[in-house]
Design a protein around this motif. Structure first.
Motif, PDB file in Angstrom:
ATOM      1  N   PRO A  13     -43.632 -71.986  18.035  1.00  6.72           N
ATOM      2  CA  PRO A  13     -43.995 -70.186  18.532  1.00  6.72           C
ATOM      3  C   PRO A  13     -43.017 -70.498  19.586  1.00  6.72           C
ATOM      4  CG  PRO A  13     -45.690 -70.420  17.900  1.00  6.72           C
ATOM      5  CD  PRO A  13     -44.949 -72.177  17.670  1.00  6.72           C
ATOM      6  N   PHE A  14     -42.314 -69.524  20.581  1.00  7.09           N
ATOM      7  CA  PHE A  14     -42.007 -69.551  21.547  1.00  7.09           C
ATOM      8  C   PHE A  14     -42.321 -67.993  22.296  1.00  7.09           C
ATOM      9  CE2 PHE A  14     -38.462 -68.580  19.372  1.00  7.09           C
ATOM     10  CZ  PHE A  14     -37.382 -67.269  19.793  1.00  7.09           C
ATOM     11  N   ASP A  15     -42.593 -68.098  23.420  1.00  9.40           N
ATOM     12  CA  ASP A  15     -42.157 -66.889  24.962  1.00  9.40           C
ATOM     13  C   ASP A  15     -40.972 -66.320  24.574  1.00  9.40           C
ATOM     14  OD1 ASP A  15     -41.968 -64.725  26.786  1.00  9.40           O
ATOM     15  OD2 ASP A  15     -44.296 -65.356  27.254  1.00  9.40           O
ATOM     16  N   PRO A  16     -40.505 -65.050  24.339  1.00 10.92           N
ATOM     17  CA  PRO A  16     -39.398 -65.197  24.088  1.00 10.92           C
ATOM     18  C   PRO A  16     -38.973 -64.205  25.926  1.00 10.92           C
ATOM     19  CG  PRO A  16     -40.083 -63.290  23.439  1.00 10.92           C
ATOM     20  CD  PRO A  16     -41.225 -64.419  23.003  1.00 10.92           C
ATOM     21  N   ARG A  17     -39.398 -64.340  27.096  1.00  9.68           N
ATOM     22  CA  ARG A  17     -38.559 -64.203  28.110  1.00  9.68           C
ATOM     23  C   ARG A  17     -38.840 -65.722  28.419  1.00  9.68           C
ATOM     24  NH1 ARG A  17     -44.599 -62.145  30.494  1.00  9.68           N
ATOM     25  NH2 ARG A  17     -45.096 -63.775  29.152  1.00  9.68           N
ATOM     26  N   GLU A  18     -39.253 -66.399  27.853  1.00 12.56           N
ATOM     27  CA  GLU A  18     -38.646 -68.237  28.318  1.00 12.56           C
ATOM     28  C   GLU A  18     -37.773 -67.797  27.163  1.00 12.56           C
ATOM     29  OE1 GLU A  18     -39.877 -72.986  27.627  1.00 12.56           O
ATOM     30  OE2 GLU A  18     -41.121 -71.436  26.791  1.00 12.56           O
ATOM     31  N   LEU A  19     -37.232 -67.673  25.842  1.00  7.64           N
ATOM     32  CA  LEU A  19     -35.875 -68.578  26.110  1.00  7.64           C
ATOM     33  C   LEU A  19     -34.863 -67.303  26.538  1.00  7.64           C
ATOM     34  CD1 LEU A  19     -34.434 -68.666  23.372  1.00  7.64           C
ATOM     35  CD2 LEU A  19     -34.823 -66.212  22.658  1.00  7.64           C
ATOM     36  N   CYS A  20     -34.747 -66.324  26.930  1.00  4.96           N
ATOM     37  CA  CYS A  20     -33.828 -65.578  27.737  1.00  4.96           C
ATOM     38  C   CYS A  20     -34.220 -66.227  28.975  1.00  4.96           C
ATOM     39  CB  CYS A  20     -34.488 -63.976  28.156  1.00  4.96           C
ATOM     40  SG  CYS A  20     -34.707 -62.964  26.907  1.00  4.96           S
ATOM     41  N   ALA A  21     -34.807 -67.100  29.635  1.00  4.73           N
ATOM     42  CA  ALA A  21     -34.391 -68.248  30.776  1.00  4.73           C
ATOM     43  C   ALA A  21     -33.672 -69.045  30.399  1.00  4.73           C
ATOM     44  CB  ALA A  21     -35.737 -68.057  32.127  1.00  4.73           C
ATOM     45  N   ARG A  22     -33.817 -69.734  29.622  1.00  3.11           N
ATOM     46  CA  ARG A  22     -33.404 -70.793  28.886  1.00  3.11           C
ATOM     47  C   ARG A  22     -31.962 -70.114  28.904  1.00  3.11           C
ATOM     48  NH1 ARG A  22     -36.745 -75.075  27.392  1.00  3.11           N
ATOM     49  NH2 ARG A  22     -38.687 -75.481  27.782  1.00  3.11           N
ATOM     50  N   VAL A  23     -31.997 -69.509  27.895  1.00  2.00           N
ATOM     51  CA  VAL A  23     -30.643 -69.071  28.230  1.00  2.00           C
ATOM     52  C   VAL A  23     -29.630 -68.884  29.423  1.00  2.00           C
ATOM     53  CG1 VAL A  23     -28.412 -67.039  26.987  1.00  2.00           C
ATOM     54  CG2 VAL A  23     -30.965 -68.379  25.833  1.00  2.00           C
ATOM     55  N   ARG A  24     -30.591 -68.222  30.539  1.00  2.00           N
ATOM     56  CA  ARG A  24     -29.166 -67.597  31.735  1.00  2.00           C
ATOM     57  C   ARG A  24     -29.205 -68.663  32.484  1.00  2.00           C
ATOM     58  NH1 ARG A  24     -33.132 -63.387  31.431  1.00  2.00           N
ATOM     59  NH2 ARG A  24     -34.929 -65.012  32.863  1.00  2.00           N
ATOM     60  N   ALA A  25     -30.194 -70.372  32.479  1.00  2.00           N
ATOM     61  CA  ALA A  25     -29.972 -71.387  33.542  1.00  2.00           C
ATOM     62  C   ALA A  25     -28.677 -71.691  32.699  1.00  2.00           C
ATOM     63  CB  ALA A  25     -32.014 -72.011  32.694  1.00  2.00           C
ATOM     64  N   ILE A  26     -29.006 -72.218  31.714  1.00  2.00           N
ATOM     65  CA  ILE A  26     -27.811 -73.037  30.694  1.00  2.00           C
ATOM     66  C   ILE A  26     -26.387 -72.118  31.005  1.00  2.00           C
ATOM     67  CG2 ILE A  26     -26.728 -73.795  28.026  1.00  2.00           C
ATOM     68  CD1 ILE A  26     -29.143 -74.168  27.070  1.00  2.00           C
ATOM     69  N   LEU A  27     -26.257 -70.771  31.012  1.00  2.00           N
ATOM     70  CA  LEU A  27     -24.367 -70.117  31.326  1.00  2.00           C
ATOM     71  C   LEU A  27     -24.703 -69.986  33.045  1.00  2.00           C
ATOM     72  CD1 LEU A  27     -25.351 -66.995  28.731  1.00  2.00           C
ATOM     73  CD2 LEU A  27     -23.913 -68.941  28.755  1.00  2.00           C
ATOM     74  N   ARG A  28     -25.667 -70.265  33.231  1.00  2.00           N
ATOM     75  CA  ARG A  28     -25.959 -70.321  34.730  1.00  2.00           C
ATOM     76  C   ARG A  28     -24.663 -71.070  35.093  1.00  2.00           C
ATOM     77  NH1 ARG A  28     -29.975 -68.481  36.624  1.00  2.00           N
ATOM     78  NH2 ARG A  28     -31.711 -70.974  36.427  1.00  2.00           N
ATOM     79  N   ARG A  29     -25.659 -72.909  34.536  1.00  2.00           N
ATOM     80  CA  ARG A  29     -24.811 -74.396  34.859  1.00  2.00           C
ATOM     81  C   ARG A  29     -23.590 -74.228  33.888  1.00  2.00           C
ATOM     82  NH1 ARG A  29     -30.021 -76.182  32.955  1.00  2.00           N
ATOM     83  NH2 ARG A  29     -29.315 -76.012  30.536  1.00  2.00           N
ATOM     84  N   ILE A  30     -23.570 -73.751  32.887  1.00  2.00           N
ATOM     85  CA  ILE A  30     -21.706 -73.779  32.920  1.00  2.00           C
ATOM     86  C   ILE A  30     -20.813 -72.501  33.909  1.00  2.00           C
ATOM     87  CG2 ILE A  30     -20.002 -72.626  31.284  1.00  2.00           C
ATOM     88  CD1 ILE A  30     -22.607 -72.660  29.123  1.00  2.00           C
ATOM     89  N   GLN A  31     -21.160 -71.863  34.676  1.00  2.00           N
ATOM     90  CA  GLN A  31     -20.762 -70.236  34.858  1.00  2.00           C
ATOM     91  C   GLN A  31     -20.550 -71.482  36.316  1.00  2.00           C
ATOM     92  OE1 GLN A  31     -21.965 -67.159  36.565  1.00  2.00           O
ATOM     93  NE2 GLN A  31     -20.280 -65.721  35.858  1.00  2.00           N
ATOM     94  N   VAL A  32     -21.226 -72.026  37.112  1.00  2.00           N
ATOM     95  CA  VAL A  32     -21.347 -73.191  37.903  1.00  2.00           C
ATOM     96  C   VAL A  32     -20.434 -74.605  37.628  1.00  2.00           C
ATOM     97  CG1 VAL A  32     -22.305 -74.809  40.123  1.00  2.00           C
ATOM     98  CG2 VAL A  32     -23.180 -72.699  39.009  1.00  2.00           C
ATOM     99  N   GLY A  33     -20.656 -74.741  36.472  1.00  2.00           N
ATOM    100  CA  GLY A  33     -18.937 -75.433  36.328  1.00  2.00           C
ATOM    101  C   GLY A  33     -17.400 -75.633  36.450  1.00  2.00           C
ATOM    102  N   GLN A  34     -17.822 -74.158  35.455  1.00  2.00           N
ATOM    103  CA  GLN A  34     -16.570 -74.011  35.295  1.00  2.00           C
ATOM    104  C   GLN A  34     -16.171 -73.065  36.319  1.00  2.00           C
ATOM    105  OE1 GLN A  34     -16.712 -70.568  33.297  1.00  2.00           O
ATOM    106  NE2 GLN A  34     -16.196 -71.987  31.422  1.00  2.00           N
ATOM    107  N   THR A  35     -16.590 -73.239  37.841  1.00  2.00           N
ATOM    108  CA  THR A  35     -16.446 -72.282  39.220  1.00  2.00           C
ATOM    109  C   THR A  35     -15.259 -74.021  39.881  1.00  2.00           C
ATOM    110  OG1 THR A  35     -18.208 -70.119  39.387  1.00  2.00           O
ATOM    111  CG2 THR A  35     -16.865 -71.173  41.233  1.00  2.00           C
ATOM    112  N   ALA A  36     -16.431 -74.922  39.047  1.00  2.00           N
ATOM    113  CA  ALA A  36     -16.604 -75.898  40.513  1.00  2.00           C
ATOM    114  C   ALA A  36     -14.972 -76.305  40.182  1.00  2.00           C
ATOM    115  CB  ALA A  36     -17.653 -77.166  39.951  1.00  2.00           C
TER     116      ALA A  36
END
Length: 133
Positions: A104-127
């Protein structure tokens, strides 16, 4: 930042809850409950993030991850599974998962991990686009 997220997990109750949670975060979410329908969905519309269970009916999520890495090497994948032993996490990451979260996981942790992955993708695309300009 709205993203297209696909969840492949055979637990319908969990996928429904996750879809609602991520939709409240502003994402477009679709769900599939077996590997083949997940592959079909990816072939139709490549998501910006895949949340993938390891234990799927008929086919392992790890096998699916191997196949996806061959055809879509840049697709971000978050493994979400009841198999949380260190050896399972290491295998998932070595096969190409970007992150691994045990149930089981904390839903807030899942959302934080999703945001982190998507942020890394966006930074990579911008670069990447900045170098091309």
């Amino acid at each position: 930042m709205s993203s297209n997220i696909l969840i492949i997990d055979d637990d319908r109750e969990l996928t429904g809850m996750l879809a609602q949670l991520l939709q409240r975060e502003g994402h477009q979410v679709s769900t599939r409950h077996d590997a083949q329908s997940g592959l079909d969905a990816i072939a139709t519309t490549l998501p910006e993030l895949l949340i993938l269970d390891v234990m799927l009916p008929g086919r392992s999520g790890l096998d699916l991850l191997r196949e996806l890495r061959a055809t879509h090497p840049a697709l971000p994948v978050l493994m979400l599974t009841a198999r949380g032993d260190a050896v399972d996490r290491i295998l998932g990451l070595e096969l190409g998962a970007d992150d691994y979260l045990a149930k089981p996981f904390d839903p807030r942790e899942l959302c934080a991990r999703v945001r982190a992955i998507l942020r890394r993708i966006q930074v990579g695309q911008t670069a990447s686009s900045g170098r091309e300009a």
